[in-house]
Design an enzyme around this catalytic site. Structure first.
Site, short mmCIF file in Angstrom:
data_model
loop_
_atom_site.label_atom_id
_atom_site.label_comp_id
_atom_site.label_asym_id
_atom_site.label_seq_id
_atom_site.Cartn_x
_atom_site.Cartn_y
_atom_site.Cartn_z
N LYS A 158 0.84 -1.20 0.00
CA LYS A 158 0.00 0.00 0.00
C LYS A 158 0.88 1.26 0.00
CE LYS A 158 -1.82 1.71 4.05
NZ LYS A 158 -1.57 3.15 4.18
N ASN A 159 1.88 1.27 0.90
CA ASN A 159 2.67 2.49 1.05
C ASN A 159 3.67 2.70 -0.08
OD1 ASN A 159 1.23 2.95 3.33
ND2 ASN A 159 2.90 2.50 4.77
N CYS A 178 -5.99 7.88 9.06
CA CYS A 178 -6.28 7.33 10.38
C CYS A 178 -5.98 8.36 11.47
CB CYS A 178 -5.42 6.09 10.64
SG CYS A 178 -6.08 4.60 9.91
N ARG A 206 -0.03 14.23 13.42
CA ARG A 206 0.35 14.09 12.02
C ARG A 206 0.39 15.41 11.25
NH1 ARG A 206 -1.97 8.74 9.26
NH2 ARG A 206 0.17 8.21 8.99
N PRO A 207 1.23 16.31 11.67
CA PRO A 207 1.33 17.58 10.95
C PRO A 207 2.00 17.39 9.58
CG PRO A 207 3.00 17.45 12.67
CD PRO A 207 2.17 16.20 12.78
N ILE A 208 1.96 18.42 8.74
CA ILE A 208 2.60 18.31 7.42
C ILE A 208 3.64 19.41 7.22
CG2 ILE A 208 0.72 17.06 6.28
CD1 ILE A 208 -0.10 19.76 5.03
N ASP A 209 4.13 19.96 8.36
CA ASP A 209 5.09 21.06 8.26
C ASP A 209 6.35 20.68 7.48
OD1 ASP A 209 5.33 19.31 10.53
OD2 ASP A 209 6.94 20.58 11.29
N LEU A 210 6.81 19.42 7.62
CA LEU A 210 8.05 19.02 6.93
C LEU A 210 7.84 19.00 5.41
CD1 LEU A 210 9.07 16.13 9.35
CD2 LEU A 210 10.09 18.41 9.22
N ASP A 235 3.59 0.61 12.21
CA ASP A 235 2.39 -0.03 11.64
C ASP A 235 2.20 -1.47 12.13
OD1 ASP A 235 1.84 2.27 10.32
OD2 ASP A 235 2.48 1.59 8.34
N ARG A 244 -8.96 -0.41 4.21
CA ARG A 244 -8.06 0.62 3.66
C ARG A 244 -6.72 0.02 3.25
NH1 ARG A 244 -6.95 5.59 7.20
NH2 ARG A 244 -5.54 5.72 5.45
N ARG A 275 -4.66 10.54 4.05
CA ARG A 275 -3.53 11.41 4.34
C ARG A 275 -2.56 11.49 3.16
NH1 ARG A 275 -0.29 13.92 8.10
NH2 ARG A 275 1.90 13.51 7.81
C1 UD1 Z 1 3.97 6.75 6.50
C2 UD1 Z 1 3.11 5.53 6.23
C3 UD1 Z 1 2.44 5.07 7.51
C4 UD1 Z 1 3.46 4.86 8.61
C5 UD1 Z 1 4.37 6.07 8.76
C6 UD1 Z 1 5.52 5.86 9.72
C7 UD1 Z 1 2.42 5.89 3.93
C8 UD1 Z 1 1.30 6.15 2.99
N1 UD1 Z 1 2.10 5.89 5.24
O1 UD1 Z 1 3.09 7.77 6.95
O2 UD1 Z 1 1.76 3.84 7.23
O3 UD1 Z 1 2.80 4.64 9.83
O4 UD1 Z 1 4.94 6.43 7.47
O5 UD1 Z 1 6.30 4.79 9.31
O6 UD1 Z 1 3.53 5.65 3.52
N2 UD1 Z 1 5.68 14.44 10.95
C9 UD1 Z 1 5.78 15.78 11.26
N3 UD1 Z 1 5.67 16.68 10.24
C10 UD1 Z 1 5.48 16.29 8.94
C11 UD1 Z 1 5.40 14.93 8.64
C12 UD1 Z 1 5.49 14.02 9.68
O7 UD1 Z 1 5.96 16.15 12.41
O8 UD1 Z 1 5.41 17.16 8.05
C13 UD1 Z 1 5.76 13.45 12.05
C14 UD1 Z 1 4.46 12.66 12.22
O9 UD1 Z 1 3.54 13.35 13.03
C15 UD1 Z 1 4.95 11.39 12.86
C16 UD1 Z 1 6.32 11.19 12.23
O10 UD1 Z 1 6.70 12.45 11.69
O11 UD1 Z 1 5.11 11.55 14.24
C17 UD1 Z 1 6.34 10.14 11.12
O12 UD1 Z 1 5.46 10.52 10.11
P1 UD1 Z 1 5.74 10.16 8.58
O13 UD1 Z 1 6.99 9.37 8.45
O14 UD1 Z 1 5.62 11.42 7.80
O15 UD1 Z 1 4.51 9.24 8.26
P2 UD1 Z 1 3.57 9.28 7.00
O16 UD1 Z 1 4.39 9.56 5.78
O17 UD1 Z 1 2.38 10.10 7.28
#
Ligand code: UD1
Length: 417
Positions: free
Chosen positions: A22-23, A116, A121-125, A304, A396, A92
């Site tokens: 999936k990922n 989920c 789960r912010p998207i600042d990065l 996961d 999902r 997401r």
């Molecule tokens: C991906 C996987 C998800 C898995 C996760 C961690 C997909 C589609 N999903 O999710 O199944 O659980 O990796 O292995 O590939 N964070 C920030 N700012 C950001 C982005 C992330 O602070 O802009 C934090 C998140 O809140 C979290 C951590 O970084 O605590 C890891 O998140 P991230 O690696 O980005 O996970 P996803 O890509 O959302």
């Protein structure tokens, strides 16, 4: 609404074929917008997240066709740069579309993404990285509006190795002017898979799977056919199912090197495991507790699989501490496991699990994707009957979950409520 009705206590014998990840598939679908030629994803799992992502592509104007197991994407007529709020809230990974939509149209508009509910789960990065490549970003009323000229390669230092941010920046950088270097990149196998796919399209990406990913921008990308990596989380889920239910399972289309953190834990608790080519064999009779399971970015223990291994720890001999380092509210399965007789205390990011000989059947409710799978595994190993409701979460990420389990001897069926 649907539920699984499960009669527990049956050992699992036989072979399960693991689906494409999936990922891995979700970022490939986002990448397909980078070309106006046809992209074919072979052996694409028909899971809800993939169907939602396909729906997003359709909203952008792409033609999407499933033929057998293969997904065809034709983006020649894509013209829309807005990702509808309803779909973005479902998924997401819709945020990955920012990089490729910006690269294609020079602008993108998206509602804050959902997925989920397992923490902030912010998207600042993601947004920081895109800004480094020259994107102007405005946030208004729950929407993110982005615009740019041609994207410009840059050095991007991630504060945390976010999987999604690494992928998004790779997508934005693939056709940027000049070279992008992503430092402290995520090392998950799905990053290397995206790299291989972009290179198949004519891209120039290297370092995927290490902490430094280098993307040399190219003028254009062409169509490609690709079979994605196998799903290490689905493989892990069935390995844990085997450890919980007993019996002997063979997973095919599985990559042992991508689940080594889990295999180490399963060997530690006395499961017999060996891996040959693309197969993993597992046999388990007795389960000692794994003592400590701490989630961390790859190659550490995957978040996961935290919920499934917590379910396993419930029926191990001894106590286990499970530490969830990635997502702060990822213990929603715990109260449900307790309803099945588990002995667990959660304090902050730690779950203290004291093993009991068996769980008993109960009516439980999935609260997220992997938590839902964990409850199904608990029910399969429990004494008596259980019902697991709210299957839209499990759907999902797992294609044909109950069919695969039934084929190896589980008593599980889907019932409409
Ligand atoms: C991906 C996987 C998800 C898995 C996760 C961690 C997909 C589609 N999903 O999710 O199944 O659980 O990796 O292995 O590939 N964070 C920030 N700012 C950001 C982005 C992330 O602070 O802009 C934090 C998140 O809140 C979290 C951590 O970084 O605590 C890891 O998140 P991230 O690696 O980005 O996970 P996803 O890509 O959302």
């Amino acid at each position: 609404m649907e539920k699984f009705v499960i009669e527990g206590g049956r050992p699992l014998y036989g072979e399960i074929k693991i689906q494409s990840a999936k990922n891995a598939v979700l970022p490939l679908l986002a990448a397909s917008v980078l070309t106006d030629e046809r992209v074919v994803i072979r052996a694409c799992p028909r899971i809800a997240d993939v169907l939602n992502m396909a729906q997003i592509l359709a909203e952008l104007g792409c033609k999407i066709t499933f033929a057998g197991e293969d997904l065809y994407i034709d983006s020649a007529d894509a013209a829309n740069h807005e990702i509808p709020a309803a779909l973005a809230k479902e998924l997401r990974s819709s945020v990955f579309m920012l990089g490729s939509v910006l690269s294609r149209f020079g602008r993108a508009r998206i509602a804050y993404p959902g997925g989920c509910d397992i923490g902030l789960r912010p998207i600042d990065l993601h947004l920081c990285g895109l800004r480094r490549l020259g994107v102007r970003i405005e946030e208004e009323g729950g929407y993110i509006n982005c615009s740019c000229g041609r994207l410009i390669g840059a050095d991007v230092q991630l504060d945390f190795p976010s999987v999604g941010a690494t992928e998004n920046i790779m997508l934005a950088a693939a056709k940027a002017e000049g070279t992008t270097v992503i430092r402290n990149a995520a090392k998950e196998p799905e990053i290397a898979d995206l790299q291989d796919f972009l290179n198949r399209m004519g891209g120039r990406v290297s370092g995927g799977g290490t902490a430094t990913v280098i993307v040399e921008g190219v003028r254009s990308l062409h169509g490609a056919e690709y079979t994605p990596l196998s799903d290490r989380i689905e493989a892990g889920t069935f390995l844990i199912a085997s450890a919980m239910c007993g019996g002997e399972l063979v997973l095919s289309n599985a990559r042992a090197e991508n689940v080594s953190a889990l295999l180490d834990k399963l060997r530690e608790i006395s499961c017999k495991i060996h891996a040959v080519d693309d197969k993993i064999y597992i046999k388990s009779e007795r389960r000692l507790s794994p003592k400590l399971v701490e989630t961390s970015p790859y190659p550490g223990f995957p978040t996961d699989l935290q919920a499934p291994i917590t379910a396993l720890a419930c029926i191990c001999e001894g106590s286990t501490v499970v530490v969830e380092n990635l997502f702060e509210t990822r213990f929603k399965h715990v109260p449900e496991l307790i309803r099945m007789g588990a002995d667990i205390t959660v304090r902050g990011r730690n779950a203290f699990v004291r093993g009991v000989p068996r769980l008993h059947g109960a009516d439980v409710c999935a609260g997220d994707l992997r938590g839902g799978a964990a409850l199904a595994l608990a029910a399969l190993s429990a004494e008596g009957a259980s019902a697991v409701t709210d299957l839209r979460y499990i759907d999902r990420g797992y294609a044909q979950f109950e069919y695969k389990l039934r084929a190896v001897g589980a008593r599980i069926r889907r019932v409409r409520i």
